[in-house]
Motif scaffolding. Structure first.
Motif, PDB file in Angstrom:
ATOM      1  N   ARG A 243      43.591  39.822  39.655  1.00 32.17           N
ATOM      2  CA  ARG A 243      43.603  41.152  40.260  1.00 32.17           C
ATOM      3  C   ARG A 243      42.326  41.411  41.045  1.00 32.17           C
ATOM      4  N   TYR A 244      42.460  42.285  42.028  1.00 34.02           N
ATOM      5  CA  TYR A 244      41.311  42.710  42.831  1.00 34.02           C
ATOM      6  C   TYR A 244      41.172  44.213  42.672  1.00 34.02           C
ATOM      7  N   GLU A 245      40.056  44.659  42.130  1.00 37.59           N
ATOM      8  CA  GLU A 245      39.845  46.071  41.864  1.00 37.59           C
ATOM      9  C   GLU A 245      39.341  46.770  43.122  1.00 37.59           C
ATOM     10  N   ILE A 246      40.278  47.364  43.857  1.00 36.83           N
ATOM     11  CA  ILE A 246      39.889  48.161  45.030  1.00 36.83           C
ATOM     12  C   ILE A 246      38.974  49.287  44.576  1.00 36.83           C
ATOM     13  N   THR A 247      39.349  49.946  43.506  1.00 38.27           N
ATOM     14  CA  THR A 247      38.455  50.811  42.738  1.00 38.27           C
ATOM     15  C   THR A 247      38.616  50.381  41.286  1.00 38.27           C
ATOM     16  N   ARG A 248      37.761  50.877  40.405  1.00 37.05           N
ATOM     17  CA  ARG A 248      37.875  50.505  38.993  1.00 37.05           C
ATOM     18  C   ARG A 248      39.183  50.998  38.396  1.00 37.05           C
ATOM     19  N   ARG A 249      39.793  51.989  39.021  1.00 34.44           N
ATOM     20  CA  ARG A 249      41.012  52.578  38.482  1.00 34.44           C
ATOM     21  C   ARG A 249      42.291  52.002  39.088  1.00 34.44           C
ATOM     22  N   PHE A 250      42.184  51.191  40.135  1.00 32.73           N
ATOM     23  CA  PHE A 250      43.394  50.710  40.811  1.00 32.73           C
ATOM     24  C   PHE A 250      43.170  49.285  41.278  1.00 32.73           C
ATOM     25  N   ALA A 251      44.091  48.379  40.875  1.00 28.28           N
ATOM     26  CA  ALA A 251      43.919  46.974  41.218  1.00 28.28           C
ATOM     27  C   ALA A 251      45.275  46.293  41.398  1.00 28.28           C
ATOM     28  N   PRO A 252      45.614  45.804  42.585  1.00 25.87           N
ATOM     29  CA  PRO A 252      46.797  44.959  42.751  1.00 25.87           C
ATOM     30  C   PRO A 252      46.511  43.549  42.232  1.00 25.87           C
TER      31      PRO A 252
END
Length: 289
Positions: A243-252
């Protein structure tokens, strides 16, 4: 101190030291007498005497100094306080590369204090707009250690076949080396029993790129053909998701998952023309709030 200029030495005579004019008697010592350093105003090692005032006075500590050194804790979340907090995590919400294409989910949530909480746990799979298998657990959890909770409550299975209700008892927490572990036992009607053990581990490749390893094993005490379950070790699942955490709360994320059935569960799958082993690609998102 009466220092005279040194005179040149002549051959055969000692060189002049320049101390000939010193009045050692006026300094408080003569030949063979000890040097009184205290009377001279300095200690033998060059430091000030113990009872001397500091060269630079030390200011008194003020309230502002204390606040700067130790900032106040966030109001409402001191250690083991009684305020109500909550946490909601969709650990997996993903599409899986099966023959028909399926949607899978796994999530956890809690609400309560630092010691006593109500936990919600759910996971399952759906295909063609219908839930194939799923479960929902409502548990009371109590912290018995900084890293571990004991939980007890109920679990409801739903999906294809009849619904089943179980009483649940288990532990969950963070094991050494940062493995997240859940181990739960279930007791249902009709003498049905079951158990699951799940472990996860995160490998930080960068600050935002994280590889999550996951494994889960399910066991059952007796056959339940109506739900496609055999006694003994039922299934083992293992997967890896990057996964890649675009923000700490959201990751595709993208990943791969492997599943294998054993014993009576494998026999029931063969009778219905279903695979005993399955490897599938997955793609989804992970988010929390």
């Amino acid at each position: 101190m009466g220092h005279d200029a040194p005179t040149p030495a002549t051959p055969g005579t000692p060189a002049a030291t320049g101390h000939e004019g010193m009045d050692h008697g006026a300094m408080g010592h003569g030949p063979g007498q000890p040097v009184d350093h205290a009377a001279m105003g300095h200690a033998p090692n060059g430091d000030l005497p113990a009872d001397a005032e500091p060269r630079t006075p030390i200011p008194e500590i003020t309230e502002a100094d204390l606040l700067a050194a130790v900032p106040p804790m966030h109001v409402g979340h001191e250690t083991h306080d009684t305020a109500i907090h909550s946490y909601w995590l969709a650990d997996r919400l993903e599409w899986q590369d099966t023959e028909e294409g399926s949607l899978a989910w796994e999530g956890v949530a809690w609400i309560g204090t630092d010691i006593n909480r109500v936990w919600l746990r759910t996971e399952g799979e759906a295909s063609d707009g219908e839930i194939e298998s799923g479960d929902l657990e409502v548990l009371y959890g109590r912290a018995v250690d900084p890293w571990w909770d004991v939980v007890a409550g109920v679990r409801q299975d739903f999906g294809e076949g009849p619904s089943r209700t179980y009483a649940a008892f288990g532990v969950q927490g963070l094991a050494p080396y940062k493995f997240e572990v859940e181990a739960t036992a279930y007791v249902g009607t009709g003498g049905r029993t079951a158990a699951t053990v799940e472990a996860e581990y995160d490998t930080l490749i960068t600050n935002r790129l994280i590889l999550q390893w996951q494994a889960e094993a399910s066991l059952h005490g007796k056959d339940d053909p109506e739900r496609g379950i055999g006694s003994g070790l039922s299934t083992v699942e293992a997967g890896a998701r990057l996964r890649y955490e675009i923000t700490r709360r959201f990751a595709p994320y993208l990943g791969v998952e492997f599943e294998r059935a054993f014993g009576g569960t494998a026999d029931l799958r063969r009778e219905h023309g279903e695979p005993v082993r399955d490897t599938r690609l997955v793609a989804g998102v992970r988010f929390w709030f």
